[in-house]
Design a protein around this motif. Sequence first.
Motif, PDB file in Angstrom:
ATOM      1  N   GLY A 155      39.863  77.170  31.738  1.00  0.00           N
ATOM      2  CA  GLY A 155      41.039  77.621  30.997  1.00  0.00           C
ATOM      3  C   GLY A 155      41.634  76.487  30.176  1.00  0.00           C
ATOM      4  O   GLY A 155      40.922  75.707  29.545  1.00  0.00           O
ATOM      5  N   GLU A 156      42.976  76.376  30.227  1.00  0.00           N
ATOM      6  CA  GLU A 156      43.659  75.297  29.512  1.00  0.00           C
ATOM      7  C   GLU A 156      44.343  74.343  30.497  1.00  0.00           C
ATOM      8  O   GLU A 156      45.256  73.601  30.137  1.00  0.00           O
ATOM      9  N   VAL A 157      43.879  74.358  31.742  1.00  0.00           N
ATOM     10  CA  VAL A 157      44.451  73.484  32.758  1.00  0.00           C
ATOM     11  C   VAL A 157      44.161  72.026  32.395  1.00  0.00           C
ATOM     12  O   VAL A 157      43.171  71.724  31.724  1.00  0.00           O
ATOM     13  N   THR A 158      45.018  71.114  32.825  1.00  0.00           N
ATOM     14  CA  THR A 158      44.800  69.699  32.555  1.00  0.00           C
ATOM     15  C   THR A 158      44.277  68.987  33.798  1.00  0.00           C
ATOM     16  O   THR A 158      44.536  69.400  34.931  1.00  0.00           O
ATOM     17  N   GLU A 159      43.551  67.903  33.555  1.00  0.00           N
ATOM     18  CA  GLU A 159      42.871  67.164  34.619  1.00  0.00           C
ATOM     19  C   GLU A 159      42.903  65.673  34.291  1.00  0.00           C
ATOM     20  O   GLU A 159      42.670  65.285  33.141  1.00  0.00           O
ATOM     21  N   PRO A 160      43.165  64.802  35.266  1.00  0.00           N
ATOM     22  CA  PRO A 160      43.123  63.353  35.025  1.00  0.00           C
ATOM     23  C   PRO A 160      41.713  62.804  35.229  1.00  0.00           C
ATOM     24  O   PRO A 160      41.409  62.141  36.215  1.00  0.00           O
ATOM     25  N   PHE A 161      40.815  63.092  34.291  1.00  0.00           N
ATOM     26  CA  PHE A 161      39.417  62.684  34.394  1.00  0.00           C
ATOM     27  C   PHE A 161      39.302  61.211  34.776  1.00  0.00           C
ATOM     28  O   PHE A 161      39.984  60.356  34.216  1.00  0.00           O
ATOM     29  N   ILE A 162      38.390  60.909  35.709  1.00  0.00           N
ATOM     30  CA  ILE A 162      38.205  59.531  36.160  1.00  0.00           C
ATOM     31  C   ILE A 162      36.796  59.050  35.853  1.00  0.00           C
ATOM     32  O   ILE A 162      35.823  59.792  35.990  1.00  0.00           O
ATOM     33  N   ASP A 163      36.711  57.811  35.417  1.00  0.00           N
ATOM     34  CA  ASP A 163      35.421  57.172  35.165  1.00  0.00           C
ATOM     35  C   ASP A 163      34.793  56.823  36.515  1.00  0.00           C
ATOM     36  O   ASP A 163      35.441  56.206  37.369  1.00  0.00           O
ATOM     37  N   VAL A 164      33.533  57.197  36.714  1.00  0.00           N
ATOM     38  CA  VAL A 164      32.911  56.979  38.015  1.00  0.00           C
ATOM     39  C   VAL A 164      32.769  55.493  38.358  1.00  0.00           C
ATOM     40  O   VAL A 164      32.645  55.131  39.533  1.00  0.00           O
TER      41      VAL A 164
END
Length: 283
Positions: A155-164
């Motif tokens: 959807g349009e949910v937000t996420e704090p993507f993290i670098d592995v």
Amino acid sequence: MTENAADKANTQAMTVVVTGASGRVGSRVAQAASAAGLTVREASRARGFDWEDPTTWAETLRDADAAYLMYPSDIGAPAAAEGIGALAREAVGLGVRRLVLLSARGEDQALPAEEALKSSGAHWTVVRAAWFAQNLSEGPLVEGMAHGELVFPAGEVTEPFIDVRDIADVVTAALTSDEGYAGRTLELTGPRLLSWREAVAEISAATGSTITYTPVPTRAYGEALAGFGVPPEEVELLVDVFETLMDGRNAHVTDGVREVLGRAPRDFTDFAREAAAAGAWKA
């Protein structure tokens, strides 16, 4: 010998088992642990280790000092708790007390596996990570993006993507710390929130090409996976996980990376530029 020199010597004498060492996170854990001076013992089927065959575990774990655990398929899989619990107990019995488990932030299905680790008698650390930035540059989502579209049920949910790479650095710190992170659950995120649409736009800018984001209902996504031959039980698990994870529960950042490493986590823009330069999304 100074205290710092003694700590360095102790670290360099450590042998660490890394499961999933060929995967997105495990490969970086192996690299980070090696860079920190640890002896890395990769645990994979090619090297005689099989999560589904407990008779293969002892040879990999024996004489090791610590282990990083990553359950294959998904930490929320029905078999994960039993497998992780059994492996952790065997590790403790062989003297491998320090265990670090990779878990998923906000995934209710992962809680039984976390509890299995905690009850094993290990000096445990759970690392709950946000959605990996590298999930967009490595793995099954890349092919569609290379052809101009990401279809995903976020959807349009937000996420704090993290670098592995940040996850790997934190895991290495937890593996080498005597007591600092034992008995703790660390929540790791990137520095800011992005919707999947915004993340794809950043990747488009980095590649100089147009990639679109198409949100779809979770069930429709599951049906598409089934059409591609994904086993029914795996489809059901993924649908269940996505229906919970994509409800906005993870739409906030934490200071976990800075707390452990003393620096800010890597930014998504930098990840996108580096991955684009490496040709991640070339058709």
